[in-house]
Design a protein around this motif. Structure first.
Motif, short mmCIF file in Angstrom:
data_model
loop_
_atom_site.label_atom_id
_atom_site.label_comp_id
_atom_site.label_asym_id
_atom_site.label_seq_id
_atom_site.Cartn_x
_atom_site.Cartn_y
_atom_site.Cartn_z
N GLU A 96 0.83 -1.20 0.00
CA GLU A 96 0.00 0.00 0.00
C GLU A 96 0.87 1.25 0.00
N GLN A 97 1.94 1.21 0.78
CA GLN A 97 2.85 2.36 0.83
C GLN A 97 3.60 2.54 -0.50
N ILE A 98 3.95 1.40 -1.12
CA ILE A 98 4.63 1.48 -2.41
C ILE A 98 3.71 2.14 -3.44
N TYR A 99 2.46 1.68 -3.50
CA TYR A 99 1.50 2.27 -4.44
C TYR A 99 1.31 3.76 -4.18
N SER A 100 1.29 4.11 -2.91
CA SER A 100 1.11 5.52 -2.56
C SER A 100 2.27 6.36 -3.07
N ASP A 101 3.49 5.88 -2.89
CA ASP A 101 4.66 6.61 -3.38
C ASP A 101 4.66 6.68 -4.91
#
Length: 614
Positions: free
Chosen positions: A425-430
């Motif tokens: 989720e954090q990767i997608y956000s970045d």
């Protein structure tokens, strides 16, 4: 423009089918016994499955996606940007049909077309002349010796129509004027200096004729043979009516049959590299002009191939070109690989020093485009730090974001997540919005509730427990910033307290609890910190004992994560063929980390435990 007769049109249709025409531009697929193509008129031919049906009987095409339809003449008009009469001329030449107009008195012709034909004729004539100069004259012997030194065979010289431009700067102009070419035409031919006409561009140079996909010579590349220090090593024909650098690839025509058969292309850096590969039996090798691989060249490749392997030089410029090309090809939905050369700078040097078999062995040293970027990223950024992880994701952002398939994209994100130890989720956000840390801490998310559960210190993370101790002993925080970093904390609430403590430490805003609490926009965090002010366990007289133990626990956690990351890198290296030096470095790092882990465990578990909140 001439109006061509029905007889001419019917003769072309008799000798050519719509499949013959379409196959010159793209791959033919069979569905239910009928030929189909991926439509080149919408989506740039990048659709997953063919949507354009070819009707052999009627010699027509129809796309069920964009509803484009027409005859073979319409197809060529669209692909080559020609008028109808020009498409007739184009296909007549392909079919070997003599043109016949319905109006014998018609004398109006397209001026550009006439000039194009004259340029094609000129470049064809010069190709033969330069070849003669290389193979049959004394002045060409030096160039022939140079090719022999580079291990280029006579068969290869003939296949690529290599030639030699004489050292006499007057020769080319005198030769062409003797063939009745006008000065106005020669000035636009791309063969002479624009500022110093009639001085030729090519003097004492090895000549590489550049052919378009139809096999017509449209330009020349030229290698300097004077070896003067200030002389440009390679020069190329400038843009002309028949030549656009960004739309052509060297050796593409010579390799086209192999490209169609294998549905793959190897893109290398220079003319000699493409020649060396094809001479060694790798016939699908092509080269852009320098490292400037363009979107238009990728489009040309995508007509015939599904996969591209990149073989640029290993220097800085070559690596940058490789990174750019991987993203560009990914956007075209082409499978991408990267080939690596060992013991030589490029394929040409490899052929010269070690022979054809060594060139063939290049194909054994291959990795995917994504793996190449991942490995490069891990070398450039320290992915054990929060900053390095963010930079690593930013480095891969363009590649992942242009990926057409959501399934494929998800697999890349999963791989990145495993390497970094960060949630998907954090990767997608970045990937979508840039740094997650900025978004969380510059605009804290407000909690709508006004009543919270009591702070349960036995259930919170050791990260938060530590930061609540510092919230109650803010005078100690500065001392411990030498060994505690923001990235050491995983708990978001703990990270928010860290930021508030750091802001207070660096400012002159005072030291009261109220000022400190005012730094929290998140009501739950502010509530938890405020609650901690009331609890005796955070007011102990010797907080350093607890702080030191928790820091050891955080260090242990970090070292175990580093060990897991190195294990993943070793696994990745086994898949991609890691070098012995890199393998040794990783193993030494792993041994060093395991030693530190053992020391931390001995210190933690041989001492009395003070907190039990891990």
């Amino acid at each position: 423009m001439p109006l061509y007769s029905d007889k001419t049109i019917e003769e072309i249709k008799r000798k050519l089918s719509i499949v013959d025409v379409a196959s010159s531009y793209t791959q033919i697929y069979q569905k239910s016994g009928r030929p189909w193509i991926k439509c080149p008129f919408h989506g740039n031919g990048q659709e997953r499955t063919p949507s354009c049906k070819l009707d052999v009987e009627q010699s027509r095409y129809y796309c069920f996606g964009c509803h484009a339809t027409g005859t073979m003449f319409n197809f060529v008009m669209e692909m080559e940007h020609l008028t109808f009469p020009e498409s007739v001329e184009f296909l007549a030449q392909k079919a070997g049909v003599e043109l016949e107009t319905s109006d014998k008195k018609s004398s109006v012709v397209n001026k550009d077309r006439e000039e194009r034909d004259a340029l094609f004729d000129l470049y064809d004539r010069l190709t033969k002349t330069f070849s003669h100069m290389l193979l049959k004259t004394e002045s060409g012997k030096r160039a022939l010796d140079y090719l022999e030194k580079r291990k280029i065979t006579t068969d290869t010289i003939l296949k690529f129509n290599l030639g030699y431009a004489p050292q006499d700067p007057k020769w080319l102009y005198d030769f062409l004027k003797s063939k009745s070419y006008s000065d106005d035409f020669l000035k636009k031919s791309g063969l002479f200096s624009q500022n110093h006409y009639p001085y030729p561009l090519f003097v004492n140079r090895l000549m590489f004729p550049v052919k378009n996909w139809q096999g017509k010579v449209v330009a020349f590349g030229a290698r300097d043979l004077s070896f003067r220090e200030n002389a440009p090593k390679y020069i190329n024909t400038p843009e002309t009516l028949i030549y656009s650098k960004k739309h052509n690839l060297y050796a593409f025509y010579e390799g086209l049959d192999s490209i169609k058969k294998e549905k793959s292309v190897i893109v290398c850096e220079g003319n000699f590299d493409a020649i060396s590969l094809q001479q060694s039996g790798i016939y699908n090798a092509v080269a852009p002009f320098g490292t400037a691989f363009t979107s238009e060249q990728a489009d040309l490749i995508s007509r015939y191939a599904e996969r591209v392997d990149l073989l640029f030089d290993s220097d800085g410029a070559g690596q940058k070109a490789t990174e750019k090309a991987i993203v560009m090809l990914q956007e075209k939905n082409l499978e991408t690989g990267v080939l690596k050369i060992e013991d030589a700078k490029d394929a040409s040097e490899l052929l010269e020093n070690y022979g054809s078999q060594s060139v063939k062995n290049i194909l054994l040293n291959k990795q995917t485009g994504f793996s190449y970027l991942v490995n490069n990223g891990m070398k450039m950024y320290n992915i054990r730090t929060p900053k390095g992880k963010s930079e690593f994701v930013a480095y891969l952002r363009d590649f992942v974001n242009v990926t057409f398939s959501q399934v494929e994209k998800e697999s890349y994100v999963q791989r990145i997540s495993e390497l970094l130890g960060v949630g998907q989720e954090q990767i997608y956000s970045d990937l979508s919005h840039g740094s997650v840390v900025k978004r969380v801490y510059e605009e804290p998310k407000l909690v709508n509730q006004v009543h919270f559960e009591p702070l349960n210190t036995s259930a919170i993370s050791i990260d938060l427990y530590l930061m609540l101790i510092f919230a109650n002993h803010r005078d100690l925080f500065a001392e411990y910033t030498k060994v505690l970093n923001f990235g050491d904390l995983k708990d978001k609430e703990a990270q928010m307290i860290f930021v508030a403590l750091e802001n207070m430490r660096r400012s002159n805003m005072g030291s009261s609890d109220e000022i400190f609490l005012s730094l929290f926009a998140d009501e739950k965090v502010r509530n938890d910190v405020n609650t901690s002010f009331e609890l005796e366990e955070f007011k102990r007289e010797r907080p350093q004992v607890v702080i030191d133990e928790i820091l050891d626990r955080l260090s242990l956690r970090k070292k175990e994560e580093e060990r897991a990351l190195i294990s993943l890198q070793l696994k990745q290296g086994e898949q991609d063929g890691i070098g012995s030096d890199d393998l040794k470095t990783l193993l030494n790092e792993k041994y060093s980390i395991e030693k530190e882990i053992l020391e931390l465990k001995n210190r933690l578990f041989n001492d009395r435990r003070v907190v039990e909140n891990e």
